[in-house]
Scaffold this motif. Sequence first.
Motif, PDB file in Angstrom:
ATOM      1  N   GLU A 248     -27.112 -33.798 -63.831  1.00  0.00           N
ATOM      2  CA  GLU A 248     -25.649 -33.828 -63.937  1.00  0.00           C
ATOM      3  C   GLU A 248     -25.186 -33.246 -65.270  1.00  0.00           C
ATOM      4  OE1 GLU A 248     -22.055 -36.884 -62.684  1.00  0.00           O
ATOM      5  OE2 GLU A 248     -23.904 -37.694 -63.470  1.00  0.00           O
ATOM      6  N   TYR A 249     -25.435 -31.939 -65.438  1.00  0.00           N
ATOM      7  CA  TYR A 249     -24.926 -31.268 -66.631  1.00  0.00           C
ATOM      8  C   TYR A 249     -23.444 -30.958 -66.449  1.00  0.00           C
ATOM      9  CZ  TYR A 249     -29.934 -30.640 -67.332  1.00  0.00           C
ATOM     10  OH  TYR A 249     -31.274 -30.860 -67.465  1.00  0.00           O
ATOM     11  N   ARG A 250     -23.129 -30.376 -65.334  1.00  0.00           N
ATOM     12  CA  ARG A 250     -21.737 -30.196 -64.933  1.00  0.00           C
ATOM     13  C   ARG A 250     -21.771 -30.168 -63.418  1.00  0.00           C
ATOM     14  NH1 ARG A 250     -20.714 -23.843 -66.305  1.00  0.00           N
ATOM     15  NH2 ARG A 250     -21.683 -23.016 -64.425  1.00  0.00           N
ATOM     16  N   HIS A 251     -21.337 -31.224 -62.808  1.00  0.00           N
ATOM     17  CA  HIS A 251     -21.480 -31.354 -61.366  1.00  0.00           C
ATOM     18  C   HIS A 251     -20.115 -31.221 -60.706  1.00  0.00           C
ATOM     19  CE1 HIS A 251     -23.922 -32.296 -57.900  1.00  0.00           C
ATOM     20  NE2 HIS A 251     -22.977 -33.110 -57.476  1.00  0.00           N
ATOM     21  N   THR A 252     -19.996 -30.247 -59.801  1.00  0.00           N
ATOM     22  CA  THR A 252     -18.735 -29.999 -59.117  1.00  0.00           C
ATOM     23  C   THR A 252     -18.454 -31.116 -58.126  1.00  0.00           C
ATOM     24  OG1 THR A 252     -19.157 -27.630 -59.286  1.00  0.00           O
ATOM     25  CG2 THR A 252     -17.413 -28.327 -57.776  1.00  0.00           C
ATOM     26  N   ALA A 253     -17.254 -31.690 -58.187  1.00  0.00           N
ATOM     27  CA  ALA A 253     -16.881 -32.780 -57.291  1.00  0.00           C
ATOM     28  C   ALA A 253     -16.949 -32.311 -55.828  1.00  0.00           C
ATOM     29  CB  ALA A 253     -15.483 -33.285 -57.616  1.00  0.00           C
ATOM     30  N   PHE A 254     -17.356 -33.218 -54.937  1.00  0.00           N
ATOM     31  CA  PHE A 254     -17.583 -32.868 -53.531  1.00  0.00           C
ATOM     32  C   PHE A 254     -16.339 -32.268 -52.886  1.00  0.00           C
ATOM     33  CE2 PHE A 254     -17.556 -34.071 -48.996  1.00  0.00           C
ATOM     34  CZ  PHE A 254     -18.684 -33.392 -48.575  1.00  0.00           C
ATOM     35  N   TRP A 255     -15.190 -32.904 -53.058  1.00  0.00           N
ATOM     36  CA  TRP A 255     -13.986 -32.404 -52.374  1.00  0.00           C
ATOM     37  C   TRP A 255     -13.514 -31.086 -52.977  1.00  0.00           C
ATOM     38  CZ3 TRP A 255     -13.837 -34.092 -47.867  1.00  0.00           C
ATOM     39  CH2 TRP A 255     -14.138 -35.418 -47.560  1.00  0.00           C
ATOM     40  N   GLN A 256     -13.843 -30.843 -54.243  1.00  0.00           N
ATOM     41  CA  GLN A 256     -13.556 -29.529 -54.821  1.00  0.00           C
ATOM     42  C   GLN A 256     -14.418 -28.464 -54.146  1.00  0.00           C
ATOM     43  OE1 GLN A 256     -13.909 -29.266 -59.106  1.00  0.00           O
ATOM     44  NE2 GLN A 256     -13.931 -27.025 -59.087  1.00  0.00           N
ATOM     45  N   ARG A 257     -15.694 -28.801 -53.874  1.00  0.00           N
ATOM     46  CA  ARG A 257     -16.567 -27.873 -53.168  1.00  0.00           C
ATOM     47  C   ARG A 257     -16.016 -27.573 -51.772  1.00  0.00           C
ATOM     48  NH1 ARG A 257     -21.809 -27.705 -55.592  1.00  0.00           N
ATOM     49  NH2 ARG A 257     -22.129 -29.394 -57.076  1.00  0.00           N
ATOM     50  N   VAL A 258     -15.549 -28.626 -51.102  1.00  0.00           N
ATOM     51  CA  VAL A 258     -14.996 -28.450 -49.748  1.00  0.00           C
ATOM     52  C   VAL A 258     -13.788 -27.527 -49.792  1.00  0.00           C
ATOM     53  CG1 VAL A 258     -13.849 -29.632 -47.841  1.00  0.00           C
ATOM     54  CG2 VAL A 258     -15.871 -30.664 -48.904  1.00  0.00           C
ATOM     55  N   ARG A 259     -12.882 -27.770 -50.745  1.00  0.00           N
ATOM     56  CA  ARG A 259     -11.681 -26.929 -50.825  1.00  0.00           C
ATOM     57  C   ARG A 259     -12.040 -25.477 -51.129  1.00  0.00           C
ATOM     58  NH1 ARG A 259      -8.788 -25.097 -54.901  1.00  0.00           N
ATOM     59  NH2 ARG A 259      -9.769 -26.457 -56.428  1.00  0.00           N
ATOM     60  N   GLU A 260     -12.932 -25.271 -52.096  1.00  0.00           N
ATOM     61  CA  GLU A 260     -13.290 -23.906 -52.476  1.00  0.00           C
ATOM     62  C   GLU A 260     -14.037 -23.168 -51.359  1.00  0.00           C
ATOM     63  OE1 GLU A 260     -15.495 -24.348 -56.053  1.00  0.00           O
ATOM     64  OE2 GLU A 260     -13.738 -24.705 -57.308  1.00  0.00           O
ATOM     65  N   SER A 261     -14.809 -23.904 -50.561  1.00  0.00           N
ATOM     66  CA  SER A 261     -15.606 -23.286 -49.510  1.00  0.00           C
ATOM     67  C   SER A 261     -14.791 -22.967 -48.258  1.00  0.00           C
ATOM     68  CB  SER A 261     -16.783 -24.198 -49.122  1.00  0.00           C
ATOM     69  OG  SER A 261     -17.664 -24.340 -50.200  1.00  0.00           O
ATOM     70  N   PHE A 262     -13.838 -23.837 -47.913  1.00  0.00           N
ATOM     71  CA  PHE A 262     -13.176 -23.686 -46.620  1.00  0.00           C
ATOM     72  C   PHE A 262     -11.674 -23.394 -46.697  1.00  0.00           C
ATOM     73  CE2 PHE A 262     -16.765 -26.638 -45.842  1.00  0.00           C
ATOM     74  CZ  PHE A 262     -17.474 -25.843 -44.966  1.00  0.00           C
ATOM     75  N   ILE A 263     -11.062 -23.691 -47.834  1.00  0.00           N
ATOM     76  CA  ILE A 263      -9.596 -23.566 -47.913  1.00  0.00           C
ATOM     77  C   ILE A 263      -9.171 -22.528 -48.925  1.00  0.00           C
ATOM     78  CG2 ILE A 263      -7.431 -24.804 -48.340  1.00  0.00           C
ATOM     79  CD1 ILE A 263      -8.950 -27.386 -47.519  1.00  0.00           C
ATOM     80  N   GLY A 264      -9.788 -22.555 -50.105  1.00  0.00           N
ATOM     81  CA  GLY A 264      -9.386 -21.640 -51.160  1.00  0.00           C
ATOM     82  C   GLY A 264      -8.187 -22.155 -51.905  1.00  0.00           C
ATOM     83  N   ASP A 265      -7.456 -21.252 -52.562  1.00  0.00           N
ATOM     84  CA  ASP A 265      -6.280 -21.638 -53.320  1.00  0.00           C
ATOM     85  C   ASP A 265      -5.204 -22.161 -52.384  1.00  0.00           C
ATOM     86  OD1 ASP A 265      -7.477 -20.858 -55.692  1.00  0.00           O
ATOM     87  OD2 ASP A 265      -6.685 -18.808 -55.555  1.00  0.00           O
ATOM     88  N   VAL A 266      -4.616 -23.292 -52.741  1.00  0.00           N
ATOM     89  CA  VAL A 266      -3.598 -23.904 -51.880  1.00  0.00           C
ATOM     90  C   VAL A 266      -2.188 -23.660 -52.389  1.00  0.00           C
ATOM     91  CG1 VAL A 266      -5.138 -25.660 -50.993  1.00  0.00           C
ATOM     92  CG2 VAL A 266      -3.871 -26.109 -53.094  1.00  0.00           C
ATOM     93  N   LEU A 267      -2.050 -23.092 -53.572  1.00  0.00           N
ATOM     94  CA  LEU A 267      -0.727 -22.832 -54.133  1.00  0.00           C
ATOM     95  C   LEU A 267      -0.531 -21.335 -54.357  1.00  0.00           C
ATOM     96  CD1 LEU A 267      -0.506 -25.716 -56.785  1.00  0.00           C
ATOM     97  CD2 LEU A 267       0.548 -25.637 -54.518  1.00  0.00           C
TER      98      LEU A 267
END
Length: 267
Positions: A248-267
């Motif tokens: 855990e040096y810098r661990h990307t939060a799970f829901w951030q991974r989900v957004r970046e993988s399937f949704i992208g920028d929302v604004l």
Amino acid sequence: MKVAIYSYYPNDETRAVIERLTTALNKAHLPIDDQHPDVVVSVGGDGTLLSAFHHYRAELAKIRFVGLHTGHLGFYTDWRDYETDQLVNSLAHDNGESVSYPLLDINITYKGETAPHQFLALNEATVKKAAKTLVCDVYIKDQLLERFRGDGLCFSTPTGSTGYNKSLGGAVIHPGIEAIQMAEIASINNRVFRTLGASFIIGKDEWVTLRSEDADNFAISCDQFLTPERLVKEITFKVSQQRIYFAEYRHTAFWQRVRESFIGDVL
């Protein structure tokens, strides 16, 4: 601290990254040990990390993984190919912290045998038939739920829920929940044959068993690997007592991974 560098069929780009990483590790006086490492750096993509997981399965309790991606970020990779120096600096100042994810236990009992063969999956396991409809009874904690007929069944971990399971209409589960999910693959539902018709989630105190009236040849996969094709009597799926650990040096939060993988920028 001993570090292993793992890659799976590396291309020229990946080999260049491994060379830079090796040079940086040597400069930082961090020993490279592919046999008994403390940290495994997977260089490639999520598929490479899955392969590294299976390669070091016997030492999961002693190892932490780090994913270094040579493309876009994946679900198991927090570092990019141009960040080798930053990664080595984190390794040099390692404090032992980690984050862990649940795994899937698969126990297959073959015809003529009493002791099951044990397999482990980080993402998912599937059960199919090569050329015919899969027919099997589905039990939850030895209580019959249904007789399934269809193309197959998919059992996924929480992190694996974002893969094949999601394409089958299953739910995305946060890895903080110790559970596995079963999703149907093209089930047959009519006036004669009925299944639940939806994915379901079970916790760590339950298990799912598939049984066939007659021992049959099932095509069973564990992540991207196929198990030997033999006559199967029953298969049991449950949350494993083992876990996978990531540094855990810098661990990307799970829901951030989900957004970046399937949704992208929302604004």
